[in-house]
Design a protein around this motif. Structure first.
Motif, PDB file in Angstrom:
ATOM      1  N   GLN A  10       0.843  -1.178   0.000  1.00  0.00           N
ATOM      2  CA  GLN A  10       0.000   0.000   0.000  1.00  0.00           C
ATOM      3  C   GLN A  10       0.880   1.231   0.000  1.00  0.00           C
ATOM      4  OE1 GLN A  10      -3.290   0.323  -0.157  1.00  0.00           O
ATOM      5  NE2 GLN A  10      -3.729  -1.861  -0.150  1.00  0.00           N
ATOM      6  N   ARG A  11       0.359   2.319  -0.538  1.00  0.00           N
ATOM      7  CA  ARG A  11       1.089   3.569  -0.510  1.00  0.00           C
ATOM      8  C   ARG A  11       1.376   3.958   0.938  1.00  0.00           C
ATOM      9  NH1 ARG A  11      -1.711   9.144  -2.048  1.00  0.00           N
ATOM     10  NH2 ARG A  11      -2.294   8.979   0.124  1.00  0.00           N
ATOM     11  N   ALA A 144      -4.707  11.081   4.531  1.00  0.00           N
ATOM     12  CA  ALA A 144      -4.563  10.957   3.078  1.00  0.00           C
ATOM     13  C   ALA A 144      -4.811   9.528   2.608  1.00  0.00           C
ATOM     14  CB  ALA A 144      -3.165  11.421   2.657  1.00  0.00           C
ATOM     15  N   GLN A 145      -4.396   8.538   3.391  1.00  0.00           N
ATOM     16  CA  GLN A 145      -4.579   7.142   2.991  1.00  0.00           C
ATOM     17  C   GLN A 145      -6.049   6.746   2.979  1.00  0.00           C
ATOM     18  OE1 GLN A 145      -1.937   5.168   5.786  1.00  0.00           O
ATOM     19  NE2 GLN A 145      -0.468   4.747   4.156  1.00  0.00           N
ATOM     20  N   ASP A 148      -7.480   8.285  -0.165  1.00  0.00           N
ATOM     21  CA  ASP A 148      -6.997   7.601  -1.362  1.00  0.00           C
ATOM     22  C   ASP A 148      -7.697   6.261  -1.565  1.00  0.00           C
ATOM     23  OD1 ASP A 148      -4.957   7.477  -3.580  1.00  0.00           O
ATOM     24  OD2 ASP A 148      -4.394   5.664  -2.479  1.00  0.00           O
ATOM     25  N   ASP A 151     -11.288   6.937  -2.723  1.00  0.00           N
ATOM     26  CA  ASP A 151     -11.304   7.496  -4.071  1.00  0.00           C
ATOM     27  C   ASP A 151     -10.979   6.432  -5.113  1.00  0.00           C
ATOM     28  OD1 ASP A 151     -11.632   9.779  -5.774  1.00  0.00           O
ATOM     29  OD2 ASP A 151      -9.457   9.821  -6.041  1.00  0.00           O
ATOM     30  N   THR A 152      -9.981   5.596  -4.820  1.00  0.00           N
ATOM     31  CA  THR A 152      -9.553   4.568  -5.764  1.00  0.00           C
ATOM     32  C   THR A 152     -10.615   3.504  -5.971  1.00  0.00           C
ATOM     33  OG1 THR A 152      -7.221   4.894  -5.174  1.00  0.00           O
ATOM     34  CG2 THR A 152      -7.799   2.800  -6.213  1.00  0.00           C
ATOM     35  N   GLN A 186      -9.048  16.578   4.723  1.00  0.00           N
ATOM     36  CA  GLN A 186      -8.733  16.514   3.294  1.00  0.00           C
ATOM     37  C   GLN A 186     -10.039  16.386   2.523  1.00  0.00           C
ATOM     38  OE1 GLN A 186      -5.232  14.402   2.174  1.00  0.00           O
ATOM     39  NE2 GLN A 186      -5.969  13.948   0.111  1.00  0.00           N
ATOM     40  N   THR A 188     -11.915  16.166  -1.529  1.00  0.00           N
ATOM     41  CA  THR A 188     -11.781  15.945  -2.967  1.00  0.00           C
ATOM     42  C   THR A 188     -13.111  16.268  -3.644  1.00  0.00           C
ATOM     43  OG1 THR A 188     -12.534  13.631  -3.045  1.00  0.00           O
ATOM     44  CG2 THR A 188     -10.205  14.020  -2.483  1.00  0.00           C
TER      45      THR A 188
END
Length: 211
Positions: A10-11, A144-145, A148, A151-152, A186, A188
């Motif tokens: 994972q990022r 952020a994770q 993400d 969103d993904t 955060q 989006t």
């Protein structure tokens, strides 16, 4: 019981999965070294089983390295009566550990999104928060994770995430300031583009606190 487990890629993962995982015996030996370094006697009755307990506890509190949030976001429900407005899961309790001092930070997460083609089970959002929280983290990266992953896997029209937490690395050591909370956000999509949506998100969170 000591089979090598590979962290989920994972990022933001710090570990190289190709290096493998140390055995339980190696982990327990490391705890004994820390006990001696701290000034205690690892053979003392009260801490004799501490290495085993610490290794077992770490399996739980850092289990997020071996879980993939995408698995919990794969199934969505389209039969929602045409609902396309905000979905907010607020007050999700979490605990994580600071990657700088390995001390806990504890707080609540508020997660909202505007669905596109369907909604995900509400418990799955809480699971995503837990998966990332059960890793060494900074609060900024944790925020952020979560964004993400949603969103993904969901491709929503917008996401809003707010975390509020108290960090024990500020409470137990260093400046030793109790009751100080850190807030990260955060946005989006529609939340980022429309300030009114951010105000709505914040207002919904405040409403539940007054209640």
């Amino acid at each position: 019981m000591d089979a090598i487990l590979k962290p989920v890629a994972q990022r933001g993962d710090a570990a190289d999965a190709s290096l493998g995982r140390p055995t339980r015996e190696q982990a327990e030996a490391a705890v004994r070294i820390l006990l001696a370094w701290a000034g205690d006697n690892p053979e003392r009755e009260g801490v004799l089983d501490t290495p085993k307990r610490v290794a077992k506890a770490y399996e739980e509190i850092f289990s997020g390295y071996f879980q993939d949030p995408a698995e919990h976001l794969q199934r969505t429900f389209e039969d929602v009566g045409g609902y396309d407005d905000i979905v907010l899961v607020r007050g999700i309790p979490f605990f994580s550990h600071c990657e700088h001092h390995m001390l806990p930070f504890i707080g609540e997460a508020h997660v909202a999104y505007y669905p596109t083609d369907g909604v995900v089970g509400l418990s799955k959002i809480a699971r995503v928060v837990d998966i990332f929280a059960k890793r060494l983290q900074t609060q900024e990266n944790l925020t952020a994770q979560i964004v993400d992953a949603l969103d993904t896997n969901l491709a929503p029209r917008g996401i809003a995430v707010m975390l509020e937490a108290e960090h024990q690395c500020m409470t137990m050591r260093g400046v030793q300031k109790r009751g100080v909370s850190t807030i990260t956000t955060q946005f989006t999509g529609v939340f980022r583009d429309d300030p009114n949506e951010q105000v709505r998100f914040m207002s919904l969170i405040r409403d539940t606190r007054r209640g």
